[in-house]
Motif scaffolding. Sequence first.
Motif, short mmCIF file in Angstrom:
data_model
loop_
_atom_site.label_atom_id
_atom_site.label_comp_id
_atom_site.label_asym_id
_atom_site.label_seq_id
_atom_site.Cartn_x
_atom_site.Cartn_y
_atom_site.Cartn_z
N GLU A 1 63.20 11.45 18.16
CA GLU A 1 63.29 12.64 17.65
C GLU A 1 63.10 12.57 16.10
O GLU A 1 62.24 13.42 15.52
N ARG B 1 56.08 15.35 11.81
CA ARG B 1 55.63 16.74 11.55
C ARG B 1 55.68 17.29 10.15
O ARG B 1 54.88 18.33 9.63
N ILE C 1 61.36 25.26 17.37
CA ILE C 1 61.52 24.70 18.64
C ILE C 1 62.61 24.31 18.95
O ILE C 1 63.54 24.35 17.99
N GLU C 2 62.85 23.81 20.23
CA GLU C 2 64.30 23.19 20.50
C GLU C 2 64.59 22.02 19.84
O GLU C 2 63.60 21.04 19.68
N THR C 3 65.58 21.78 19.11
CA THR C 3 65.95 20.51 18.48
C THR C 3 67.58 20.35 18.90
O THR C 3 68.15 21.09 19.53
N ILE C 4 67.78 19.17 18.10
CA ILE C 4 69.44 18.99 18.44
C ILE C 4 70.01 19.12 16.92
O ILE C 4 69.68 18.39 16.04
N LEU D 1 60.73 20.67 4.29
CA LEU D 1 60.57 19.74 5.29
C LEU D 1 61.31 20.38 6.61
O LEU D 1 60.42 20.04 7.60
N ARG E 1 59.45 23.17 8.10
CA ARG E 1 58.18 22.56 8.79
C ARG E 1 58.49 21.78 10.11
O ARG E 1 57.74 21.92 11.04
N SER E 2 59.45 21.15 10.12
CA SER E 2 59.83 20.20 11.17
C SER E 2 60.28 21.05 12.55
O SER E 2 59.71 20.63 13.55
N ILE E 3 60.88 22.07 12.33
CA ILE E 3 61.34 22.82 13.46
C ILE E 3 60.35 24.33 13.75
O ILE E 3 60.79 24.86 14.81
N GLN E 4 59.80 24.65 12.97
CA GLN E 4 59.33 26.00 13.09
C GLN E 4 58.16 25.81 14.43
O GLN E 4 57.37 24.79 14.22
N GLU F 1 54.61 26.40 15.74
CA GLU F 1 53.30 26.44 15.36
C GLU F 1 52.85 28.07 15.67
O GLU F 1 52.97 28.07 16.77
#
Lengths: 210, 210, 210, 210
Positions: A195, A202, B150-153, B199, B202-205, B207
Amino acid sequence: MSNTDYKEKQGVTIDRILVAALEVFSESGLEGARIDEIAKRAGINKAMLYYHIGGKEALYSEVIHQIIHHAAESITKNIKEATTPEEKLVTYIRNIAGIVEENPKIPKLILREMISGGKNYTESAVQDIIRILKIVSGILQEGSDKGVFIETIPVIIHMMTLGVFGFLSISGPLRERFAFPKGIKVPDARIAVEEFEKLVLRSIQQERKE
Amino acid sequence: MSNTDYKEKQGVTIDRILVAALEVFSESGLEGARIDEIAKRAGINKAMLYYHIGGKEALYSEVIHQIIHHAAESITKNIKEATTPEEKLVTYIRNIAGIVEENPKIPKLILREMISGGKNYTESAVQDIIRILKIVSGILQEGSDKGVFIETIPVIIHMMTLGVFGFLSISGPLRERFAFPKGIKVPDARIAVEEFEKLVLRSIQQERKE
Amino acid sequence: MSNTDYKEKQGVTIDRILVAALEVFSESGLEGARIDEIAKRAGINKAMLYYHIGGKEALYSEVIHQIIHHAAESITKNIKEATTPEEKLVTYIRNIAGIVEENPKIPKLILREMISGGKNYTESAVQDIIRILKIVSGILQEGSDKGVFIETIPVIIHMMTLGVFGFLSISGPLRERFAFPKGIKVPDARIAVEEFEKLVLRSIQQERKE
Amino acid sequence: MSNTDYKEKQGVTIDRILVAALEVFSESGLEGARIDEIAKRAGINKAMLYYHIGGKEALYSEVIHQIIHHAAESITKNIKEATTPEEKLVTYIRNIAGIVEENPKIPKLILREMISGGKNYTESAVQDIIRILKIVSGILQEGSDKGVFIETIPVIIHMMTLGVFGFLSISGPLRERFAFPKGIKVPDARIAVEEFEKLVLRSIQQERKE
DNA sequence: AATGAATGAGTATTCATTCAT
DNA sequence: CATGAATGAATACTCATTCAT
């Protein structure tokens, strides 16, 4: 017994001391650690510890030094086997993650030392830290030069890396002791690495124009 | 002197103790801290510390509790003023960054405590930690539901946040003591917050498809 | 509230203090007793104890004094109702036994005080002790004069009496905690008194020639 | 210095500690005793006391244990040299009297301990107490079987014995401090033993029919 | 190299006593 | 009378370090 055996024996004793010291210092910190406990776990007489190493602070510094030196060596070596900046960055991340996972005592000790302002870093430990920072810096610069990474600040990447794996490691006992309610999951080590790699890549990859 | 003043006086004494204790505990840890030093900095007689609080460990737990409770309260309150998930996430990040920046003693103390496995968290401290985790969780869930994240933890995001700002804060003295060579820059607090926000987003948005 | 009530109230407070003090001093001794504990059991504020009595040692001496004075008064009075030396001796013995049985705190306190050499006897306590010794002495002398007792040393009789009932009383908890093996029986209070009376009388009575 | 001497040295240090501890504990009790004072009188560094023994309560228990064990050993051995029940009883009494006379610290300590309910008796100390009670019990039973003693309760005899000699011993300072008026004599140790032997024997001997 | 003993300088904690109100 | 707060002088216990053998 040959002279070589003799020195081997000494080396073994010192190693036992260092292993025991890492354990105790990581559990209790410099102030909380007890010389008696370290000697006991090393299976030696307390006075021998002084004979071989020379005191609590010297022992502590030596432990720190060994850990950082080993990390710098390991990263330096492994990075050579990677070719692209992405591969190198992933190698670096997995190396940090691997060291932490292999011995969870290490992040505890390093974090404690950072908190206390690095009072006990020896000069050579500092040099090894700089060496690691330069590697990260180099990877990002190379990526930036090749147009695959955006420009960023290496120390942030390094700290995010140490931070995430350090925290994952040290927060383990906490998660066990207090059952968190459903809906808050903490990933296991393997998933965390994947992850994190994804997030970091990314975050710094150039958006590809097609 | 009015009755109110009288009660205030007690509160003031306890506050002075807690402030001094945060200082000393963050500098030296639980084991390294000296009760005499805390009493001295609080400007009170040592016995009064025992009278009001009840011992070193109780004092330590109380300090931890106050910090975490204040953080939970602050985040809970501020998050209400944000509307979109992005705004909420940024609010959360800036809140953490703000607490750390406002009092650099705090990350030291909290990190130390995490390393020692949260031995001294009171139940209410644990509840406050869970509260914070739920907030982060909620923000990310909302973003995910709305298709912007996006889905994340969540715990990873939380730890990245604590990790980055905690590390930035505690690595300060280190950077001052050992002059790093050119080419390795460590950002100041303001820039670090902006960079980190970028950062993370960017990492979880998601696209955006156009 | 009348002046009399006022003084009554004060007397009640002092009594509560003395009762609590006897409890605590007998359980813990002079050194082991805690002023806080005494105040707590008396249901008063600690400072009031100082206001009314004046300090730990003064309180201790006062408790001792009250006990011995009461014993002397009681024996003096009861002895008058007996006529023969045998009756008087039995009265004296039962009186001591009665005081001990009525409040087992008393022998504990008195024994402790004797062990520490009577450091805290006030002059009036000493006078009361002498009063009691004179009574015993008088009984034995009278018996001797009348030819019913042999000549003996009164202090030995007094000490045997204190010793037996004191020991019986204080050895109670011990007997309960550690179950003694069969064959070693410890008498209950009533039987002990009878047995002891018999032994003492047998030991000092003149053998009757017939 | 031989190996034996070396081991002796350790024993000597421990002995010095135990002797000093008996002194101080008997004078001041467990609570009142000061570790510094014991170390000082033993002529050792305070930390050595902890190194060898392990704390105030352990030291106290050890002192108690040694005393009672020595008493049990001594009585067990001496009783074997006596033949008739009368002789055995006298031997037992003189043994108790001898221990008390030889070291007046002992009755003080034992009495204090009994008063506090034997909280600090170790299991082996309890065993030694039982051993002594069984000896007394055996003597009286034998006398009863042979028709020279009446039936009686051994524990009372034991307590009378401890009580008389204990009291005689501890009441010494009192008698010196406060001059008793004429007419109340307290016997010296030798006379007390004889008188007490006579009284006890008179009290339990079968009246001889001729 | 190895060990048990020794030491001095701490360090948390307690507690009788007093003070301000 | 009543009370919460304050204080200083202890006091048990610890621990890094050194010594003698």
